[in-house]
Design a protein around this motif. Structure first.
Motif, PDB file in Angstrom:
ATOM      1  N   ALA A 104      -6.669   9.326  -7.514  1.00  0.00           N
ATOM      2  CA  ALA A 104      -5.844  10.530  -7.634  1.00  0.00           C
ATOM      3  C   ALA A 104      -5.485  11.110  -6.277  1.00  0.00           C
ATOM      4  O   ALA A 104      -4.341  11.483  -6.035  1.00  0.00           O
ATOM      5  CB  ALA A 104      -6.567  11.575  -8.478  1.00  0.00           C
ATOM      6  N   GLN A 105      -6.425  11.225  -5.354  1.00  0.00           N
ATOM      7  CA  GLN A 105      -6.173  11.776  -4.016  1.00  0.00           C
ATOM      8  C   GLN A 105      -6.819  10.875  -2.969  1.00  0.00           C
ATOM      9  O   GLN A 105      -7.878  11.174  -2.440  1.00  0.00           O
ATOM     10  CB  GLN A 105      -6.717  13.206  -3.909  1.00  0.00           C
ATOM     11  CG  GLN A 105      -5.951  14.219  -4.756  1.00  0.00           C
ATOM     12  CD  GLN A 105      -6.474  15.635  -4.540  1.00  0.00           C
ATOM     13  OE1 GLN A 105      -7.673  15.867  -4.539  1.00  0.00           O
ATOM     14  NE2 GLN A 105      -5.553  16.563  -4.344  1.00  0.00           N
ATOM     15  N   ALA A 122     -11.816   4.419  -0.309  1.00  0.00           N
ATOM     16  CA  ALA A 122     -10.964   4.889  -1.407  1.00  0.00           C
ATOM     17  C   ALA A 122      -9.942   3.827  -1.788  1.00  0.00           C
ATOM     18  O   ALA A 122      -9.613   2.933  -1.005  1.00  0.00           O
ATOM     19  CB  ALA A 122     -10.266   6.180  -1.017  1.00  0.00           C
ATOM     20  N   SER A 123      -9.417   3.940  -2.997  1.00  0.00           N
ATOM     21  CA  SER A 123      -8.346   3.075  -3.480  1.00  0.00           C
ATOM     22  C   SER A 123      -7.048   3.858  -3.511  1.00  0.00           C
ATOM     23  O   SER A 123      -7.042   5.051  -3.843  1.00  0.00           O
ATOM     24  CB  SER A 123      -8.662   2.567  -4.885  1.00  0.00           C
ATOM     25  OG  SER A 123      -7.506   2.001  -5.481  1.00  0.00           O
ATOM     26  N   VAL A 124      -5.940   3.197  -3.171  1.00  0.00           N
ATOM     27  CA  VAL A 124      -4.642   3.876  -3.213  1.00  0.00           C
ATOM     28  C   VAL A 124      -4.263   4.245  -4.643  1.00  0.00           C
ATOM     29  O   VAL A 124      -3.314   4.996  -4.861  1.00  0.00           O
ATOM     30  CB  VAL A 124      -3.536   3.006  -2.588  1.00  0.00           C
ATOM     31  CG1 VAL A 124      -3.783   2.808  -1.112  1.00  0.00           C
ATOM     32  CG2 VAL A 124      -3.415   1.659  -3.307  1.00  0.00           C
ATOM     33  N   CYS A 182       0.840  -1.212   0.000  1.00  0.00           N
ATOM     34  CA  CYS A 182       0.000   0.000   0.000  1.00  0.00           C
ATOM     35  C   CYS A 182       0.870   1.255   0.000  1.00  0.00           C
ATOM     36  O   CYS A 182       0.598   2.219  -0.738  1.00  0.00           O
ATOM     37  CB  CYS A 182      -0.903   0.019   1.223  1.00  0.00           C
ATOM     38  SG  CYS A 182      -2.053  -1.369   1.356  1.00  0.00           S
ATOM     39  N   LEU A 183       1.897   1.264   0.838  1.00  0.00           N
ATOM     40  CA  LEU A 183       2.756   2.438   0.954  1.00  0.00           C
ATOM     41  C   LEU A 183       3.547   2.673  -0.327  1.00  0.00           C
ATOM     42  O   LEU A 183       3.735   3.819  -0.754  1.00  0.00           O
ATOM     43  CB  LEU A 183       3.700   2.273   2.148  1.00  0.00           C
ATOM     44  CG  LEU A 183       2.991   2.190   3.509  1.00  0.00           C
ATOM     45  CD1 LEU A 183       3.977   1.765   4.592  1.00  0.00           C
ATOM     46  CD2 LEU A 183       2.348   3.520   3.866  1.00  0.00           C
ATOM     47  N   ARG A 184       3.998   1.606  -0.954  1.00  0.00           N
ATOM     48  CA  ARG A 184       4.730   1.774  -2.221  1.00  0.00           C
ATOM     49  C   ARG A 184       3.819   2.366  -3.287  1.00  0.00           C
ATOM     50  O   ARG A 184       4.235   3.207  -4.083  1.00  0.00           O
ATOM     51  CB  ARG A 184       5.295   0.427  -2.675  1.00  0.00           C
ATOM     52  CG  ARG A 184       6.387  -0.116  -1.751  1.00  0.00           C
ATOM     53  CD  ARG A 184       7.113  -1.306  -2.359  1.00  0.00           C
ATOM     54  NE  ARG A 184       8.093  -1.875  -1.446  1.00  0.00           N
ATOM     55  CZ  ARG A 184       9.309  -1.381  -1.239  1.00  0.00           C
ATOM     56  NH1 ARG A 184       9.682  -0.279  -1.889  1.00  0.00           N
ATOM     57  NH2 ARG A 184      10.134  -1.957  -0.387  1.00  0.00           N
ATOM     58  N   ALA A 185       2.564   1.952  -3.271  1.00  0.00           N
ATOM     59  CA  ALA A 185       1.616   2.496  -4.250  1.00  0.00           C
ATOM     60  C   ALA A 185       1.267   3.947  -3.938  1.00  0.00           C
ATOM     61  O   ALA A 185       1.182   4.792  -4.840  1.00  0.00           O
ATOM     62  CB  ALA A 185       0.345   1.640  -4.263  1.00  0.00           C
ATOM     63  N   LEU A 186       1.060   4.263  -2.671  1.00  0.00           N
ATOM     64  CA  LEU A 186       0.696   5.624  -2.280  1.00  0.00           C
ATOM     65  C   LEU A 186       1.776   6.632  -2.650  1.00  0.00           C
ATOM     66  O   LEU A 186       1.484   7.733  -3.128  1.00  0.00           O
ATOM     67  CB  LEU A 186       0.443   5.689  -0.771  1.00  0.00           C
ATOM     68  CG  LEU A 186      -0.909   5.204  -0.260  1.00  0.00           C
ATOM     69  CD1 LEU A 186      -0.892   5.100   1.256  1.00  0.00           C
ATOM     70  CD2 LEU A 186      -2.017   6.151  -0.709  1.00  0.00           C
ATOM     71  N   ASN A 221       2.128  15.302  -2.248  1.00  0.00           N
ATOM     72  CA  ASN A 221       0.707  15.050  -2.449  1.00  0.00           C
ATOM     73  C   ASN A 221      -0.047  15.892  -1.426  1.00  0.00           C
ATOM     74  O   ASN A 221      -0.033  15.588  -0.225  1.00  0.00           O
ATOM     75  CB  ASN A 221       0.397  13.569  -2.249  1.00  0.00           C
ATOM     76  CG  ASN A 221       1.266  12.672  -3.126  1.00  0.00           C
ATOM     77  OD1 ASN A 221       1.354  12.874  -4.332  1.00  0.00           O
ATOM     78  ND2 ASN A 221       1.923  11.697  -2.513  1.00  0.00           N
ATOM     79  N   ASP A 222      -0.678  16.954  -1.882  1.00  0.00           N
ATOM     80  CA  ASP A 222      -1.340  17.885  -0.976  1.00  0.00           C
ATOM     81  C   ASP A 222      -2.566  17.221  -0.333  1.00  0.00           C
ATOM     82  O   ASP A 222      -3.400  16.637  -1.022  1.00  0.00           O
ATOM     83  CB  ASP A 222      -1.767  19.138  -1.741  1.00  0.00           C
ATOM     84  CG  ASP A 222      -2.126  20.295  -0.839  1.00  0.00           C
ATOM     85  OD1 ASP A 222      -1.864  20.196   0.383  1.00  0.00           O
ATOM     86  OD2 ASP A 222      -2.637  21.309  -1.351  1.00  0.00           O
ATOM     87  N   ILE A 223      -2.653  17.318   0.984  1.00  0.00           N
ATOM     88  CA  ILE A 223      -3.779  16.748   1.729  1.00  0.00           C
ATOM     89  C   ILE A 223      -4.714  17.883   2.116  1.00  0.00           C
ATOM     90  O   ILE A 223      -4.303  18.832   2.796  1.00  0.00           O
ATOM     91  CB  ILE A 223      -3.285  16.006   2.987  1.00  0.00           C
ATOM     92  CG1 ILE A 223      -2.222  14.965   2.600  1.00  0.00           C
ATOM     93  CG2 ILE A 223      -4.456  15.362   3.708  1.00  0.00           C
ATOM     94  CD1 ILE A 223      -2.683  13.896   1.641  1.00  0.00           C
TER      95      ILE A 223
END
Length: 639
Positions: free
Chosen positions: A474-475, A469-471, A230-234, A596-598
């Motif tokens: 887009a956000q 949501a899916s990783v 998950c982290l690698r994808a994010l 990646n703006d949160i």
């Protein structure tokens, strides 16, 4: 005062500084506004009693430390990446003979015979045994005796004064206002100093919602279970290191927190097969070791989490150094760790304060009796720490001394990461400040964490994947609002660093928090945190032979450290320097679009909804989460 570190910003409701006495050349040097919980005033100290007065001298050139660090850390500087050696650091900041002679002359002029005055071999301390009456006259103060509910006594004053010309050469005096005294330990239990990091429930600690019934490995489930994939994808972390022989990643743990090798291998077999048979390179500091006497989530959760994810994300090719700090009896503080990685810090500004920091060899016996580790350990290029105090736990001078050390490490090319806290705008334990400076569960004033508020560390907040949501969206992330809230806010001790001004000014102008100035530092002139963020929710971690769901900025810091370690790998492979102190770079226009703006979520605390995540920097998730491919490209473009 040192303009880059100690032009302290105070809340509008903070107790006003003590007024200068009439017709006196003395100014308040340090003060405290409240007696800590558990302590009570007992009596005035006997005037004829003797106390060992220890005067910590200021170091040379510290007023320029911000300038020096900017010179090697800002991407527009011609000296970017030209880091200093440890020897250059020690020579630049050694105490001046002028400070020694000025303070000594002042003591003699006030009636203390020169033969009573001793300068330490390191020249960082001036020591003199004085009567209470002499000390009170010297510093225009009153010494009292305080008693803890346990019966232990402590000598302190409410405030003390120094002449202006002396104050310029003195950092702090002991004994004085410090009330972080360590309580005598009870036999048969691990260390119990008031600020012993690593103790269950002390400072920033990860949280768990318990064990999970089935293993998960799919990207489709990352909104409920975070695993390495998950982290690698994010964050786009697809990278195989090639400079492993010259690169380094360090993770700091404080005994009795300790990882279990069986947990690491359990995690490896399911999520990181290249770690099978591997273990971190453990460096023992002040008797630290991976203890197994005490087990359970409170003792193994932090270290298991840090190492399983930190080691996995840099792959099995990259060694990870575990700095296990403090023994089982005395424990340790951040200063004990810093002593080990920088020998000059052992005596910097008078050395450690043993009312807060652990003393080695153990003066009471029963603990580590070897010499204090001082400059015995080479610092890694990136160091992640998932522990922290509340800023208000410590005196400004104690915090300032430590903050200056992080600047020195930045000058040497070291990236320092700290978790920003798990209680939103509240401090650890969900404690908030009161107008008198105390911290309670029903306080109403925002309570930032330390060392995250130090301008010379990178503070890491927490995000989460939005429910459903899916990783691959887009956000997919928002501020973490499950189990924990991302720590963030504004320092009450440290001024805003120049690298942060544009971003924070934009936030305050366009998204001003709708709270009265009485509950947060609304001056617009203080250090703001966090700087960046990473996922901090639903981590699958092997703890004591079972997989548990874990939450906290304790997750966010080691993940960010792993990403920066991989960026260092690529720079080193290209014959370039490590990234070092990253804040001037990541806040620069050169790095616009690298995060990646949160923009969703908040960080509640102190009876409020806290701050909101917004477009651009905010005091919940900072600049946002890391976009590895973009950051890698931009850092490789720098000299």
């Amino acid at each position: 005062m040192r303009c880059s570190l100690t032009t302290f910003v105070t809340l509008s409701l903070a107790v006003a500084s003590l007024a200068r006495p009439a017709l006196s050349p003395y100014n308040v040097h340090e003060k405290r506004s409240a007696i800590p919980a558990g302590w009570s005033h007992t009596r005035r100290h006997e005037s004829a009693a003797t106390i060992p007065l220890r005067i910590a001298l200021k170091q040379n050139n510290l007023e320029f430390i911000d300038e020096y660090l900017h010179d090697v850390s800002h991407p527009k500087s011609s000296n970017y990446g030209k880091h200093w050696s440890a020897g250059e650091i020690a020579r630049k900041f050694s105490p001046s003979e002028e400070s020694i002679s000025t303070v000594r002359d002042w003591l003699v002029e006030n009636g203390l015979a020169s033969e009573r005055i001793r300068v330490s071999s390191t020249k960082g301390w001036i020591n003199v045994d004085v009567t209470v009456e002499e000390a009170e006259r010297l510093m225009n103060t009153e010494y009292n005796v305080y008693t803890h509910v346990s019966g232990q006594e402590h000598v302190a004053c409410e405030a003390y004064h120094l002449p202006e010309q002396i104050s310029a050469h003195v950092d702090f005096v002991l004994p004085s206002v410090s009330f972080d005294t360590k309580l005598k330990r009870r036999s048969g239990s691990p260390s119990e100093p008031a600020h012993s990091l690593g103790q269950p429930g002390v400072g920033i600690t990860p949280k768990t919602t318990g064990t999970i019934s089935q293993l998960v490995t799919e990207l489709e489930q990352c909104d409920e279970y975070i695993t390495p994939i998950c982290l690698r994808a994010l964050y786009g972390l697809v990278y195989e290191p090639v400079s492993t022989d010259i690169n380094s990643y360090g993770i700091v743990e404080y005994t009795p927190q300790a990882y279990l090798q069986s947990d690491l291998q359990m995690f490896a077999m399911n999520y990181s097969t290249d770690l099978i048979g591997k273990e971190p390179v453990m460096v023992s500091i002040d008797g630290g070791y991976a203890q197994t006497e005490y087990q359970g989530f409170d003792y193994n959760g932090e270290s298991d989490l840090d190492l399983q994810y930190g080691m996995t994300l840099v792959t099995g090719k990259q060694n990870v150094t575990l700095y296990q700090t403090g023994d089982m009896v005395e424990g340790a503080s951040f200063n004990n760790f810093l002593d080990a990685i920088d020998g000059s810090y052992c005596t910097f500004e008078g050395g450690d304060d043993y009312s807060v920091d652990s003393e080695y060899p153990d003066p009471y016996g029963g603990g580590y009796e070897g010499p204090e580790d001082c400059g015995t350990v080479t610092p890694a290029y990136v160091i992640s720490t998932s522990y922290g105090y509340n800023e208000a736990d410590l005196t400004p001078f104690y915090a300032e001394r430590q903050c200056a050390e992080y600047a020195k490490l930045g000058l040497m090319g070291v990236t320092i990461l700290y978790s920003s806290g798990d209680d939103g705008v509240a401090g650890n334990g969900d404690y908030c400040l009161n107008p008198d400076g105390t911290q309670t569960a029903n306080g109403t004033i925002f309570n930032p964490t330390f060392p995250g508020v130090c301008p010379y560390v990178t503070s890491v907040g927490a995000t989460m994947v939005k429910p459903g949501a899916s990783v691959l969206d887009a956000q997919p992330e928002m501020a973490c609002m499950e189990v924990i809230y991302s720590g963030g806010g504004f320092s009450n001790y440290f001024t805003m660093p120049s690298y942060q001004k544009t971003a924070v000014d934009y936030y305050l102008e366009n998204y001003p928090p709708n709270y009265p100035a009485s509950i947060w530092n609304s001056t617009g002139m203080s250090r703001a945190l966090p700087d960046i963020a990473a996922n901090g929710a639903n981590y699958v971690v092997a703890v004591d032979g079972e997989f548990e769901l874990v939450y906290g900025t304790s997750c966010s810091s080691p993940v960010s450290g792993a990403i920066f370690t991989m960026i260092n790998d690529a720079r080193l492979a290209a014959g370039k320097s490590p990234i070092g102190f990253i804040n001037p770079t990541i806040y620069s226009t050169d790095f616009a679009g690298a995060f990646n703006d949160i923009t969703e979520g908040s960080n509640p605390g102190c009876g409020t909804e806290g701050y909101n995540a917004t477009v651009g920097w905010d005091p919940v998730t900072g600049l946002g989460t890391l976009n590895f491919p973009v950051l890698l490209e931009k850092w490789l473009a720098l000299p």
